[in-house]
Scaffold this active site. Structure first.
Site, PDB file in Angstrom:
ATOM      1  N   GLY A 266      44.063 -98.238 -34.527  1.00 27.48           N
ATOM      2  CA  GLY A 266      43.972 -96.886 -35.089  1.00 27.48           C
ATOM      3  C   GLY A 266      44.331 -96.888 -36.556  1.00 27.48           C
ATOM      4  O   GLY A 266      44.369 -97.938 -37.190  1.00 27.48           O
ATOM      5  N   ASN A 267      44.584 -95.722 -37.119  1.00 30.21           N
ATOM      6  CA  ASN A 267      45.051 -95.648 -38.506  1.00 30.21           C
ATOM      7  C   ASN A 267      45.971 -94.441 -38.664  1.00 30.21           C
ATOM      8  O   ASN A 267      46.174 -93.682 -37.721  1.00 30.21           O
ATOM      9  CB  ASN A 267      43.864 -95.599 -39.479  1.00 30.21           C
ATOM     10  CG  ASN A 267      42.976 -94.394 -39.237  1.00 30.21           C
ATOM     11  OD1 ASN A 267      43.404 -93.270 -39.385  1.00 30.21           O
ATOM     12  ND2 ASN A 267      41.732 -94.640 -38.825  1.00 30.21           N
ATOM     13  N   HIS A 268      46.523 -94.282 -39.881  1.00 28.53           N
ATOM     14  CA  HIS A 268      47.562 -93.264 -40.080  1.00 28.53           C
ATOM     15  C   HIS A 268      47.042 -91.874 -40.405  1.00 28.53           C
ATOM     16  O   HIS A 268      47.822 -91.007 -40.788  1.00 28.53           O
ATOM     17  CB  HIS A 268      48.494 -93.699 -41.225  1.00 28.53           C
ATOM     18  CG  HIS A 268      49.317 -94.903 -40.881  1.00 28.53           C
ATOM     19  ND1 HIS A 268      50.217 -94.899 -39.853  1.00 28.53           N
ATOM     20  CD2 HIS A 268      49.363 -96.146 -41.420  1.00 28.53           C
ATOM     21  CE1 HIS A 268      50.791 -96.078 -39.772  1.00 28.53           C
ATOM     22  NE2 HIS A 268      50.288 -96.867 -40.709  1.00 28.53           N
TER      23      HIS A 268
ATOM     24  N   ALA B 214      38.952 -90.345 -40.748  1.00 35.60           N
ATOM     25  CA  ALA B 214      39.138 -91.762 -41.097  1.00 35.60           C
ATOM     26  C   ALA B 214      38.644 -92.572 -39.898  1.00 35.60           C
ATOM     27  O   ALA B 214      39.412 -92.900 -38.992  1.00 35.60           O
ATOM     28  CB  ALA B 214      40.603 -92.037 -41.378  1.00 35.60           C
TER      29      ALA B 214
END
Ligand code: CTP
Length: 401
Positions: free
Chosen positions: A209-211, A277
């Site tokens: 995943g990402n932030h 994102a």
């Protein structure tokens, strides 16, 4: 203010507060400005003002009883009929019920099913207004996307002096015309916004995943909605528990889910803003069982995800406006311009991780917009709500002004 509300349909909700007497004058002002006004009262409001006065001024019967045959079948249609629902005065009690989704009278049933924007003008004694429970309830309504017309300072029904008076009818009418109808430049437009991260499953318990928090996309969806657009927000697994009256929310997990959700509706959209994102790579194999710890090294093979923005750019028809984002750490301008061309977007919003306070997780952002036609536009570091306003203003100025 003569006829500035011509053709607008306004549903006025009146609750049990002494300020209800001012609503009589508000109906008169709105009708004089050309609006069609229908009034709904709570049973408690009927103790303060007469439905005969209100029905005479509004030229429509006043609705109170939820179980009256006509009202019951109408409660969903009323919220759809209206261009705006105004609740003035909003009592402490109705505020609490609205914030908790309670539905024990017709006004609340219409509020809960309303798809139009909702504006409220609270009225109560100062101590009630200052109570933390009231503050929480107001915040909740704001988070639903409802607009609050600030209370005024002055003499209160208790005889005390302080905050809590309902805004004057002229002020409410000004708020309705100025803040709402005159700024609905995107009425009749449909908009798609993506937000948040995507999660790419490795096995049933792990993911890549990402932030991304989803805050920027949520702010853009809200701003488009405020300007009158019919908005669908396709959101990845953000931890924000987003809900807002009127904005359609589609929750997705992976880049592929987001791709499918966007393609399903893109043809009908006038505007699409891709602020999510999206993961660029996803595991080739998604293990159906939890991967056990065995070897010292584990190699995951990844494959490219489908580029949603690029694929929408390929099928974009004349008149559709496509906005992409670029998050860069080096050669910002060069990469942003490359993305603009490669993905056939009408505009790229660049945020650089080199700018303090910009990017993932922050409540602020600093952007530069690269439009297909025209020069780049640099903006200061601002709250994500203000940034959303700049982006939507730019879309309107370049495509709809
Ligand atoms: N995007 C998308 N689908 C993907 C990847 C990105 O729709 N699979 C969109 C993002 O929502 C954003 C824009 O493409 O609007 C740019 O995303 P970014 O990650 O900055 O660019 P990439 O094209 O992925 O290129 P790179 O990671 O090499 O910078």
């Amino acid at each position: 203010m003569i006829h500035v509300l011509k053709g607008k349909k306004i549903l006025l909700g009146i609750t049990g507060s002494i300020a209800a007497y001012k609503s009589i004058y508000l109906v008169r002002l709105l009708v004089k400005a050309g609006a069609e006004v229908k009034v709904i009262m709570t049973p408690a409001a009927a103790d303060f003002v007469s439905s005969l006065t209100l029905s005479t001024l509004s030229h429509h019967p006043v609705l109170v009883d939820m179980f009256d045959e006509q009202s019951w079948s109408n409660h969903v249609m009323l919220g759809r009929w209206a261009d705006m629902m105004v609740i003035a005065p909003l009592s402490c009690n109705t505020l609490a019920k609205m914030s908790h989704g309670q539905c024990d009278n017709l006004l609340l049933a219409v509020y809960l099913s309303a798809t139009c924007p909702v504006v409220v003008a609270p009225a109560m004694d100062e101590d009630m207004w200052r109570h933390p429970a009231t503050k929480e309830n107001i915040k909740k309504l704001e988070s639903f996307g409802n607009k609050i017309i600030p209370v005024e300072k002055g003499e209160l029904a208790s005889g005390l002096f302080g905050d809590g008076r309902m805004a004057e009818p002229e002020e409410i009418a000004r708020f309705i015309t100025g803040n709402f109808f005159l700024t609905r430049q995107l009425a009749n437009k449909k908009a798609l916004v993506t937000a948040g991260p995507t999660y790419e499953a490795i096995d049933p318990v792990r993911f890549i995943g990402n932030h991304s928090s989803g805050k920027m996309g949520i702010a853009i969806a809200r701003e488009l909605y405020k300007r009158g657009a019919d908005v669908t927000l396709v959101m990845g697994p953000s931890s924000i528990d987003f809900s807002a009256n009127g904005i359609r929310l589609v929750r997705v997990t992976s880049a592929n889910d987001m791709y499918k959700a966007c393609h399903k509706i893109f043809d009908k959209m006038d505007i699409a803003v891709m602020s999510a994102a999206v993961a660029d790579y996803t595991p080739v194999q998604k293990s159906s069982q939890k991967i056990k710890k065995k070897e010292d090294h584990l190699i995951l093979e990844l494959t490219k995800t489908k580029d949603i923005l690029k694929s929408l750019g390929e099928k974009k028809k004349p008149g559709q406006v496509l906005v992409g984002f670029a998050l860069e750490t080096t050669n910002e301008k060069k990469y942003a311009l490359e993305k603009l061309a490669k993905k056939n977007a009408d505009m790229i919003v660049l945020n650089s991780l080199n700018d303090a306070g910009a990017g993932f997780g922050y409540d602020t952002n600093k952007i530069t917009i690269f439009p297909k036609k025209g020069k780049e536009m640099k903006f200061d570091n601002k709250s994500k709500e203000e940034v959303a306003k700049d982006i939507v203003d730019t879309i309107i100025r370049l495509h709809y002004a």
